[in-house]
Design a protein around this motif. Structure first.
Motif, PDB file in Angstrom:
ATOM      1  N   ARG A  61      49.364  43.326  45.285  1.00  0.00           N
ATOM      2  CA  ARG A  61      48.851  44.368  46.343  1.00  0.00           C
ATOM      3  C   ARG A  61      48.146  45.611  45.706  1.00  0.00           C
ATOM      4  NH1 ARG A  61      53.979  45.559  49.478  1.00  0.00           N
ATOM      5  NH2 ARG A  61      54.138  43.407  49.916  1.00  0.00           N
ATOM      6  N   ARG A  62      48.528  45.751  44.618  1.00  0.00           N
ATOM      7  CA  ARG A  62      47.570  47.107  43.961  1.00  0.00           C
ATOM      8  C   ARG A  62      46.444  46.487  43.836  1.00  0.00           C
ATOM      9  NH1 ARG A  62      52.090  48.517  40.686  1.00  0.00           N
ATOM     10  NH2 ARG A  62      51.551  47.091  39.007  1.00  0.00           N
ATOM     11  N   ASN A  63      46.330  45.289  43.065  1.00  0.00           N
ATOM     12  CA  ASN A  63      44.695  44.899  43.024  1.00  0.00           C
ATOM     13  C   ASN A  63      44.163  44.999  44.149  1.00  0.00           C
ATOM     14  OD1 ASN A  63      45.122  44.534  40.148  1.00  0.00           O
ATOM     15  ND2 ASN A  63      46.009  42.395  40.236  1.00  0.00           N
ATOM     16  N   GLU A  64      44.646  44.403  45.257  1.00  0.00           N
ATOM     17  CA  GLU A  64      43.855  44.251  46.525  1.00  0.00           C
ATOM     18  C   GLU A  64      43.465  45.533  46.634  1.00  0.00           C
ATOM     19  OE1 GLU A  64      46.299  42.377  49.729  1.00  0.00           O
ATOM     20  OE2 GLU A  64      46.602  40.709  48.454  1.00  0.00           O
ATOM     21  N   THR A  65      44.207  46.745  46.825  1.00  0.00           N
ATOM     22  CA  THR A  65      43.812  47.812  47.146  1.00  0.00           C
ATOM     23  C   THR A  65      42.749  48.619  46.519  1.00  0.00           C
ATOM     24  OG1 THR A  65      46.306  48.324  47.315  1.00  0.00           O
ATOM     25  CG2 THR A  65      45.043  50.171  48.047  1.00  0.00           C
ATOM     26  N   ALA A  66      42.856  48.192  45.127  1.00  0.00           N
ATOM     27  CA  ALA A  66      41.614  48.646  44.212  1.00  0.00           C
ATOM     28  C   ALA A  66      40.574  48.031  44.349  1.00  0.00           C
ATOM     29  CB  ALA A  66      42.357  48.311  42.718  1.00  0.00           C
ATOM     30  N   ALA A  67      40.389  46.599  44.804  1.00  0.00           N
ATOM     31  CA  ALA A  67      39.402  46.137  45.066  1.00  0.00           C
ATOM     32  C   ALA A  67      38.782  46.344  46.304  1.00  0.00           C
ATOM     33  CB  ALA A  67      39.626  44.420  45.122  1.00  0.00           C
ATOM     34  N   ALA A  68      39.556  46.813  47.273  1.00  0.00           N
ATOM     35  CA  ALA A  68      38.988  47.286  48.671  1.00  0.00           C
ATOM     36  C   ALA A  68      38.186  48.448  48.824  1.00  0.00           C
ATOM     37  CB  ALA A  68      40.309  47.200  49.665  1.00  0.00           C
TER      38      ALA A  68
END
Lengths: 316, 95
Positions: free
Chosen positions: A309-316
């Motif tokens: 989830r952290r990675n998703e947020t970072a990618a967005a």
């Protein structure tokens, strides 16, 4: 450097009371002995939680429940410090636990005795933790840095344990005749096994000499046992309880207490697995480990989800 | 059961405001957040700290004891870096 030079340097270091640290070169035998000693010590801490855990819900007041809970939690912490110290030598904690659970590894025999009345919790704190402190204080100065540092933490916490045990004994010894009798009964059952905690006599302790040379053992078994007896006899007098040894008497000439013959057959028999609670202890340990498997797995899954989830947020 | 061991974290604790964090030990945890919680439970049960750092053990790069000699030689012959290297006249009481 050549092996021989490194060996020389290692020996000089130890002789000089310098600490060996995880990445320093050390002889294989030293590493192996330490892994065995530290992991046995760690196992003793966590198996040691079981006889006391038996009384957490039954302790006679809320305050005593809370204190006993804190003590058992400390033992878990001690186990952790020690497993961590062992891991610096290149073993995995799971391997060590496996060895405990399948019976390859040993732990202190004292925990194979049952805790059948509340005074036993007093006797454990007073005698078993007292004997453990006697063994552990010198180890704060042992040659392996992480082990020595772990022992410093353990010893700091251990003195509360001994005092809480002594207080339980004191309350019971000064209580009703029945309570005093319970305290005496606990002392009768725990005295000899406590003396056995120091291990076989020096004459029957073949590895002691090497361990002393390596400074991972600083005093002999008999020396520490004598010290423990000399310290404990006056405490029993304060309690007004009788130590169950007719041969116990002060020897003016030696400046120590003389004491009776220890039943070594019993000692070796319990080590072999035939003590009153050996099977029960290991079963409880195994069950706790197996029943906890889903918690360990769930924690990993949760951590992975959180990371994703952290990675998703970072990618967005 | 799939065997996935929890990684090892090194734990550093600031014992009180104004002091630096000091290494106190290590523990296994599923992730850093859990490592902080577990560190609180094992390393600060008696108010030993007021700030915790956890670092994945594998993220630490350490100097090797084998290069100790080579690594520290440059400091070996510079005694003039210490105040005791300098002789002061007796009249100078404090400096």
């Amino acid at each position: 450097m050549e092996e021989q030079n490194m060996m020389q340097r290692f020996d000089d270091y130890v002789a000089d009371n310098k600490k060996i640290e995880p990445k320093d070169w050390m002889p294989d035998a030293y590493r192996k002995t330490l892994i065995r000693q530290i992991s046995q010590h760690a196992h003793s801490e966590i198996v040691g939680m079981l006889p006391e855990g038996n009384w957490i819900t039954r302790a006679p007041s809320l305050k005593r429940k809370a204190i006993l809970l804190a003590k058992v939690q400390d033992e878990a912490g001690h186990g952790l410090y020690l497993y961590s110290a062992a891991e610096t030598l290149g073993v995995e904690r799971d391997e060590l636990l496996e060895e405990l659970h399948d019976g390859r590894a040993k732990y202190s025999s004292i925990f194979n005795y049952p805790t059948i009345n509340w005074a036993d919790i007093g006797a454990i704190g007073w005698l078993v933790d007292g004997a453990a402190i006697m063994n552990q204080v010198p180890l704060c100065k042992c040659s392996y840095g992480p082990y020595a540092r772990a022992m410093v933490r353990v010893c700091k916490e251990e003195s509360f344990h001994q005092r809480q045990g002594f207080q339980i004994m004191l309350n019971m010894a000064k209580g009703t005749p029945e309570q005093k009798q319970m305290a005496q009964d606990a002392l009768n059952r725990w005295w000899w096994p406590s003396l056995m905690m120091f291990g076989p006599t020096d004459a029957n302790s073949p590895h002691s000499a090497q361990s002393m040379k390596w400074k991972i053992k600083l005093f002999s078994n008999d020396e520490l046992r004598q010290r423990f007896i000399d310290m404990t006899v006056p405490q029993a007098e304060v309690l007004g309880l009788t130590i169950p040894d007719p041969d116990l008497k002060w020897n003016e000439e030696r400046g120590h207490y003389d004491f009776g013959e220890i039943n070594w057959d019993e000692f070796y028999n319990v080590i072999k697995g035939n003590g009153p609670c050996n099977k029960q202890r290991i079963e409880t340990r195994r069950k706790a480990y197996d029943n906890g498997a889903w918690v360990r797995e769930a924690a990993v899954a949760h951590a992975e989800k959180r990371a994703a989830r952290r990675n998703e947020t970072a990618a967005a | 059961m799939s065997k996935k061991n929890w990684p090892l974290f090194e734990v550093f604790i600031r014992s009180r405001q104004g002091l630096s964090h000091k290494h106190v030990g290590s523990l296994h945890a599923a992730d850093a957040r859990m490592a902080i919680e577990n560190a609180r439970d094992v390393y600060t049960r008696r108010m030993e700290g007021e700030s915790i750092w956890v670092v994945p053990a594998e993220a630490i790069t350490a100097s090797s004891p084998d290069e100790k000699d080579a690594l520290y030689t440059p400091a070996d012959d510079k005694v003039y870096r210490h105040p005791t290297f300098y002789d002061l006249p007796d009249e100078v009481k404090h400096m």
